[in-house]
Motif scaffolding. Structure first.
Motif, PDB file in Angstrom:
ATOM      1  N   PRO A   1      45.276  66.299 104.415  1.00  0.00           N
ATOM      2  CA  PRO A   1      43.998  66.807 104.949  1.00  0.00           C
ATOM      3  C   PRO A   1      43.188  65.804 105.763  1.00  0.00           C
ATOM      4  CG  PRO A   1      43.904  66.511 102.555  1.00  0.00           C
ATOM      5  CD  PRO A   1      45.332  66.358 102.947  1.00  0.00           C
ATOM      6  N   THR A   2      43.447  64.506 105.590  1.00  0.00           N
ATOM      7  CA  THR A   2      42.681  63.515 106.348  1.00  0.00           C
ATOM      8  C   THR A   2      43.372  63.091 107.642  1.00  0.00           C
ATOM      9  OG1 THR A   2      43.688  61.643 105.157  1.00  0.00           O
ATOM     10  CG2 THR A   2      41.681  62.606 104.216  1.00  0.00           C
ATOM     11  N   LEU A   3      44.574  63.605 107.901  1.00  0.00           N
ATOM     12  CA  LEU A   3      45.323  63.241 109.103  1.00  0.00           C
ATOM     13  C   LEU A   3      44.894  64.120 110.284  1.00  0.00           C
ATOM     14  CD1 LEU A   3      47.617  61.755 110.572  1.00  0.00           C
ATOM     15  CD2 LEU A   3      49.228  63.416 109.597  1.00  0.00           C
ATOM     16  N   PRO A   4      44.296  63.550 111.325  1.00  0.00           N
ATOM     17  CA  PRO A   4      43.829  64.359 112.453  1.00  0.00           C
ATOM     18  C   PRO A   4      44.973  64.794 113.380  1.00  0.00           C
ATOM     19  CG  PRO A   4      43.320  62.047 112.850  1.00  0.00           C
ATOM     20  CD  PRO A   4      43.921  62.120 111.475  1.00  0.00           C
ATOM     21  N   VAL A   5      44.841  65.983 113.944  1.00  0.00           N
ATOM     22  CA  VAL A   5      45.837  66.535 114.861  1.00  0.00           C
ATOM     23  C   VAL A   5      45.155  66.942 116.160  1.00  0.00           C
ATOM     24  CG1 VAL A   5      47.605  68.290 115.226  1.00  0.00           C
ATOM     25  CG2 VAL A   5      47.194  67.406 112.924  1.00  0.00           C
TER      26      VAL A   5
ATOM     27  N   ARG B   1      44.177  61.357 132.132  1.00  0.00           N
ATOM     28  CA  ARG B   1      42.744  61.083 132.175  1.00  0.00           C
ATOM     29  C   ARG B   1      42.107  61.118 130.785  1.00  0.00           C
ATOM     30  NH1 ARG B   1      39.252  65.646 134.817  1.00  0.00           N
ATOM     31  NH2 ARG B   1      39.418  66.408 132.665  1.00  0.00           N
ATOM     32  N   ASP B   2      42.543  62.056 129.949  1.00  0.00           N
ATOM     33  CA  ASP B   2      41.810  62.342 128.709  1.00  0.00           C
ATOM     34  C   ASP B   2      42.514  61.959 127.413  1.00  0.00           C
ATOM     35  OD1 ASP B   2      39.847  63.417 130.297  1.00  0.00           O
ATOM     36  OD2 ASP B   2      40.511  65.495 130.047  1.00  0.00           O
ATOM     37  N   LEU B   3      43.845  61.785 127.433  1.00  0.00           N
ATOM     38  CA  LEU B   3      44.556  61.644 126.160  1.00  0.00           C
ATOM     39  C   LEU B   3      44.123  60.409 125.376  1.00  0.00           C
ATOM     40  CD1 LEU B   3      46.599  62.736 124.175  1.00  0.00           C
ATOM     41  CD2 LEU B   3      48.398  61.497 125.406  1.00  0.00           C
ATOM     42  N   GLU B   4      44.128  59.250 126.022  1.00  0.00           N
ATOM     43  CA  GLU B   4      43.768  58.031 125.287  1.00  0.00           C
ATOM     44  C   GLU B   4      42.349  58.110 124.733  1.00  0.00           C
ATOM     45  OE1 GLU B   4      43.258  53.192 125.766  1.00  0.00           O
ATOM     46  OE2 GLU B   4      44.050  54.351 127.446  1.00  0.00           O
ATOM     47  N   GLU B   5      41.408  58.547 125.555  1.00  0.00           N
ATOM     48  CA  GLU B   5      40.020  58.644 125.100  1.00  0.00           C
ATOM     49  C   GLU B   5      39.891  59.614 123.932  1.00  0.00           C
ATOM     50  OE1 GLU B   5      35.533  59.786 126.777  1.00  0.00           O
ATOM     51  OE2 GLU B   5      37.294  59.941 128.089  1.00  0.00           O
ATOM     52  N   THR B   6      40.591  60.759 124.026  1.00  0.00           N
ATOM     53  CA  THR B   6      40.541  61.747 122.950  1.00  0.00           C
ATOM     54  C   THR B   6      41.120  61.182 121.662  1.00  0.00           C
ATOM     55  OG1 THR B   6      40.710  63.579 124.522  1.00  0.00           O
ATOM     56  CG2 THR B   6      41.287  64.052 122.236  1.00  0.00           C
ATOM     57  N   VAL B   7      42.275  60.512 121.768  1.00  0.00           N
ATOM     58  CA  VAL B   7      42.905  59.925 120.585  1.00  0.00           C
ATOM     59  C   VAL B   7      41.978  58.895 119.945  1.00  0.00           C
ATOM     60  CG1 VAL B   7      44.767  58.381 119.822  1.00  0.00           C
ATOM     61  CG2 VAL B   7      45.297  60.374 121.241  1.00  0.00           C
ATOM     62  N   ARG B   8      41.362  58.052 120.749  1.00  0.00           N
ATOM     63  CA  ARG B   8      40.480  57.017 120.202  1.00  0.00           C
ATOM     64  C   ARG B   8      39.229  57.628 119.569  1.00  0.00           C
ATOM     65  NH1 ARG B   8      42.515  52.222 121.029  1.00  0.00           N
ATOM     66  NH2 ARG B   8      43.792  51.785 122.871  1.00  0.00           N
ATOM     67  N   ASN B   9      38.687  58.668 120.173  1.00  0.00           N
ATOM     68  CA  ASN B   9      37.530  59.340 119.578  1.00  0.00           C
ATOM     69  C   ASN B   9      37.883  59.968 118.236  1.00  0.00           C
ATOM     70  OD1 ASN B   9      35.886  58.679 121.748  1.00  0.00           O
ATOM     71  ND2 ASN B   9      36.137  60.642 122.776  1.00  0.00           N
ATOM     72  N   VAL B  10      39.043  60.603 118.185  1.00  0.00           N
ATOM     73  CA  VAL B  10      39.499  61.231 116.941  1.00  0.00           C
ATOM     74  C   VAL B  10      39.735  60.173 115.864  1.00  0.00           C
ATOM     75  CG1 VAL B  10      41.480  62.406 115.906  1.00  0.00           C
ATOM     76  CG2 VAL B  10      40.439  63.321 117.986  1.00  0.00           C
ATOM     77  N   LEU B  11      40.340  59.050 116.251  1.00  0.00           N
ATOM     78  CA  LEU B  11      40.571  57.958 115.301  1.00  0.00           C
ATOM     79  C   LEU B  11      39.259  57.388 114.777  1.00  0.00           C
ATOM     80  CD1 LEU B  11      43.516  56.084 117.060  1.00  0.00           C
ATOM     81  CD2 LEU B  11      43.617  57.215 114.822  1.00  0.00           C
ATOM     82  N   ALA B  12      38.253  57.281 115.658  1.00  0.00           N
ATOM     83  CA  ALA B  12      36.954  56.755 115.240  1.00  0.00           C
ATOM     84  C   ALA B  12      36.294  57.676 114.215  1.00  0.00           C
ATOM     85  CB  ALA B  12      36.049  56.580 116.456  1.00  0.00           C
ATOM     86  N   VAL B  13      36.369  58.982 114.456  1.00  0.00           N
ATOM     87  CA  VAL B  13      35.801  59.952 113.517  1.00  0.00           C
ATOM     88  C   VAL B  13      36.542  59.883 112.175  1.00  0.00           C
ATOM     89  CG1 VAL B  13      35.496  62.408 113.050  1.00  0.00           C
ATOM     90  CG2 VAL B  13      34.954  61.499 115.313  1.00  0.00           C
ATOM     91  N   ALA B  14      37.888  59.806 112.237  1.00  0.00           N
ATOM     92  CA  ALA B  14      38.683  59.738 111.007  1.00  0.00           C
ATOM     93  C   ALA B  14      38.367  58.471 110.227  1.00  0.00           C
ATOM     94  CB  ALA B  14      40.174  59.795 111.345  1.00  0.00           C
TER      95      ALA B  14
END
Length: 204
Positions: free
Chosen positions: A113-117, A148-161
């Motif tokens: 449940p804590t693993l972001p997708v 354009r968006d993948l790295e930023e999205t991944v990093r934002n998701v990781l920060a929230v997690a």
């Protein structure tokens, strides 16, 4: 957020040439690696797509970062990979045979449940995006915008997690909470108070 099917607008020739050097059947990554004699945390991104070209293109968009990329060719393979060595984030296509992206999200939310997708697809629209987020996806990126968006999205998701994990660790050490309210004789103040306490308990 969003999604579509078009190839990532990275430099395709150099991206594929570099990405094909990576083994898609590589051994699971360790949690840490040693660089110049210093141990560093390894952040692993699992990319899931039934198209080998799209898999490598998505991975190529992260190749010049400090992120470690691993691959799975379908949802079933991804679940096996997560079971053996959980990544920090999963980036998956939506339309795949056997286990599709939405089913993968549901399986991950049930078992990890804590693993972001993060979902990516060429067939996305607002309805698909809403469905993906409703079943537990952390975010949604169109394939045409991956570079354009993948790295930023991944990093934002990781920060929230990471923030959520820090909160969980704090709450895990919590031993006692006291709430002290003073309300008058009017009953109309009772309903908001009950709602506040319920929200507080849910957050814990």
């Amino acid at each position: 957020q969003k999604v579509t099917r078009g190839l990532c607008s990275c430099d395709h020739s150099s991206t594929i040439a570099a990405a094909t050097k990576m083994s898609e059947t590589a051994e699971p990554q360790a949690d840490r690696k040693t660089v110049c004699g210093q141990e560093r945390q390894v952040t692993t991104v699992l990319i899931v797509d039934d198209s080998a070209v799209d898999r490598l293109l998505a991975g190529g968009c992260l190749k010049d970062t400090d992120l470690t990329v691993t691959y799975a060719a379908n949802g079933r393979e991804a679940l096996n990979s997560i079971e053996q060595s959980p990544p920090e984030v999963v980036v998956t296509d939506l339309l795949m045979p056997e286990v599709d992206g939405l089913e993968l999200v549901q399986e991950v939310k049930t078992n990890w449940p804590t693993l972001p997708v993060v979902l990516m697809t060429a067939h996305g629209n607002e309805e698909t995006a809403v469905t993906a987020l409703r079943v537990g996806a952390a975010s949604y990126v169109p394939k045409k915008n991956l570079s354009r968006d993948l790295e930023e999205t991944v990093r934002n998701v990781l920060a929230v997690a990471s923030s959520a994990e820090a909160d969980r660790q704090v709450l895990h050490s919590l031993r006692k909470v006291e709430l002290d309210f003073e309300i008058g004789n009017e009953l109309n103040g009772l309903r908001p108070l009950i709602g506040h306490i319920q929200n507080h308990l849910r957050e814990m």
